[in-house]
Write an enzyme that holds these catalytic residues in place. Structure first.
Site, PDB file in Angstrom:
ATOM      1  CG  PHE A   8      -3.669  15.571   0.817  1.00  0.00           C
ATOM      2  CD1 PHE A   8      -4.703  14.341   1.022  1.00  0.00           C
ATOM      3  CD2 PHE A   8      -3.082  15.620  -0.477  1.00  0.00           C
ATOM      4  CE1 PHE A   8      -5.031  13.595   0.333  1.00  0.00           C
ATOM      5  CE2 PHE A   8      -3.431  14.814  -1.450  1.00  0.00           C
ATOM      6  CZ  PHE A   8      -4.531  13.750  -1.104  1.00  0.00           C
TER       7      PHE A   8
ATOM      8  CD  GLU B 285      -2.736   1.338   0.222  1.00  0.00           C
ATOM      9  OE1 GLU B 285      -2.539   1.366  -0.992  1.00  0.00           O
ATOM     10  OE2 GLU B 285      -4.155   1.309   0.705  1.00  0.00           O
ATOM     11  CG  ASP B 286      -0.944   4.812  -1.739  1.00  0.00           C
ATOM     12  OD1 ASP B 286      -1.600   4.018  -0.781  1.00  0.00           O
ATOM     13  OD2 ASP B 286      -1.392   5.374  -2.491  1.00  0.00           O
TER      14      ASP B 286
ATOM     15  CG  ASP C 243      -5.788   9.222   6.007  1.00  0.00           C
ATOM     16  OD1 ASP C 243      -5.158   9.590   7.169  1.00  0.00           O
ATOM     17  OD2 ASP C 243      -6.635   9.820   5.674  1.00  0.00           O
ATOM     18  CB  THR C 244      -9.253   6.371   8.335  1.00  0.00           C
ATOM     19  OG1 THR C 244      -9.405   5.400   7.191  1.00  0.00           O
ATOM     20  CG2 THR C 244      -9.434   7.814   7.965  1.00  0.00           C
TER      21      THR C 244
ATOM     22  NE  ARG D 147      -2.605   8.312  -9.875  1.00  0.00           N
ATOM     23  CZ  ARG D 147      -3.298   7.750  -8.791  1.00  0.00           C
ATOM     24  NH1 ARG D 147      -2.786   7.499  -7.654  1.00  0.00           N
ATOM     25  NH2 ARG D 147      -4.492   7.908  -8.708  1.00  0.00           N
TER      26      ARG D 147
HETATM   27  P1  IMP Z   1      -7.714   5.278   4.521  1.00  0.00           P
HETATM   28  O1  IMP Z   1      -8.684   4.132   3.989  1.00  0.00           O
HETATM   29  O2  IMP Z   1      -8.115   6.341   5.313  1.00  0.00           O
HETATM   30  O3  IMP Z   1      -6.528   4.495   5.337  1.00  0.00           O
HETATM   31  O4  IMP Z   1      -7.005   5.798   3.260  1.00  0.00           O
HETATM   32  C1  IMP Z   1      -6.114   4.961   2.489  1.00  0.00           C
HETATM   33  C2  IMP Z   1      -6.190   5.731   0.881  1.00  0.00           C
HETATM   34  O5  IMP Z   1      -6.527   7.208   0.982  1.00  0.00           O
HETATM   35  C3  IMP Z   1      -4.898   5.773   0.304  1.00  0.00           C
HETATM   36  O6  IMP Z   1      -4.686   4.436  -0.355  1.00  0.00           O
HETATM   37  C4  IMP Z   1      -4.514   6.703  -0.491  1.00  0.00           C
HETATM   38  O7  IMP Z   1      -5.232   6.609  -1.698  1.00  0.00           O
HETATM   39  C5  IMP Z   1      -5.598   7.921   0.128  1.00  0.00           C
HETATM   40  N1  IMP Z   1      -4.992   8.702   0.899  1.00  0.00           N
HETATM   41  C6  IMP Z   1      -4.816   9.031   2.098  1.00  0.00           C
HETATM   42  N2  IMP Z   1      -4.236   9.873   2.581  1.00  0.00           N
HETATM   43  C7  IMP Z   1      -3.538  10.450   1.550  1.00  0.00           C
HETATM   44  C8  IMP Z   1      -2.526  11.575   1.149  1.00  0.00           C
HETATM   45  O8  IMP Z   1      -1.954  12.122   2.181  1.00  0.00           O
HETATM   46  N3  IMP Z   1      -2.179  11.725  -0.010  1.00  0.00           N
HETATM   47  C9  IMP Z   1      -2.702  10.801  -1.143  1.00  0.00           C
HETATM   48  N4  IMP Z   1      -3.800   9.957  -0.805  1.00  0.00           N
HETATM   49  C10 IMP Z   1      -4.238   9.646   0.499  1.00  0.00           C
END
Ligand code: IMP
Length: 179
Positions: A153, A100-101, A104-105, A166
């Site tokens: 972000f 995964e890149d 976040d949550t 990207r």
């Molecule tokens: P989560 O489900 O909140 O953990 O978010 C994961 C996804 O949200 C990542 O795979 C990204 O695609 C996107 N994301 C979360 N934070 C960022 C950020 O700071 N920059 C770009 N994409 C983000």
């Protein structure tokens, strides 16, 4: 209201990314010594990281991809995840490493882990390049973590804002400006 954006500053340089990716590849190769591992990239953000990481891994590996999106606005996830593309391979009895890149949550990976673990892989682990630990809303066990980053972000090295940035070689912090 119109919104402009600009890169506020570089957060992680190209050379720091390169050496950390090399370390992660070495660690993964040690842990999976004598085994084959399926690298599962989550499209599209993980593509650049996965391409570099795979070339630092010395054990046999396959590459497969899933596409999931989380509902929400441009910079906030809502917790609902939609699956757009499934894996091509059967992962039953195989070693699976989700690449995964950024976490976040944690909502996206929670759903992906739920779906993939139901298919009875031999092992299921997570490797993320970036970790925004302070934003975590659900617990995600991360086996390999590139960098802990602050609550900002970020873009570049596969990560986008509205599909742009990207192709940057480094990770930058994006500033959104309301006009
Ligand atoms: P989560 O489900 O909140 O953990 O978010 C994961 C996804 O949200 C990542 O795979 C990204 O695609 C996107 N994301 C979360 N934070 C960022 C950020 O700071 N920059 C770009 N994409 C983000």
């Amino acid at each position: 209201m119109a919104q402009l954006e600009q890169i506020e500053r570089e957060l992680i340089s190209e050379s720091k990314i390169r050496s950390r990716v090399r370390e992660l590849g070495q660690e993964i190769s040690r842990d999976f010594d004598g085994e084959t591992v399926i690298l599962v990239g989550l499209l599209k953000g993980s593509v650049v990281f996965l391409a570099d990481l795979a070339r630092e891994i010395t054990v046999p590996c396959h590459m497969d991809f899933m596409s999931v999106t989380s509902y929400g606005n441009d910079t906030e996830s809502s917790g609902e995840v939609r699956f757009l593309k499934d894996l091509d391979e059967d992962i039953n009895g195989k070693n699976v490493l989700i690449v995964e890149d950024i976490i976040d949550t944690g909502y996206t990976l929670r759903e992906v882990v739920k779906v993939l673990s139901a298919r009875n892989p031999k092992t299921l682990k997570i490797c993320t390049l970036l970790n925004k630990a302070s934003r975590r809303l659900v617990e995600i066990p991360v086996a390999y973590n590139g960098f802990d980053i602050p609550d900002a972000f970020v873009i570049g090295y596969g990560l986008d804002y509205a599909q742009r940035y990207r192709n940057l070689k480094y990770i930058g912090i994006l500033k959104l400006i309301e006009k």
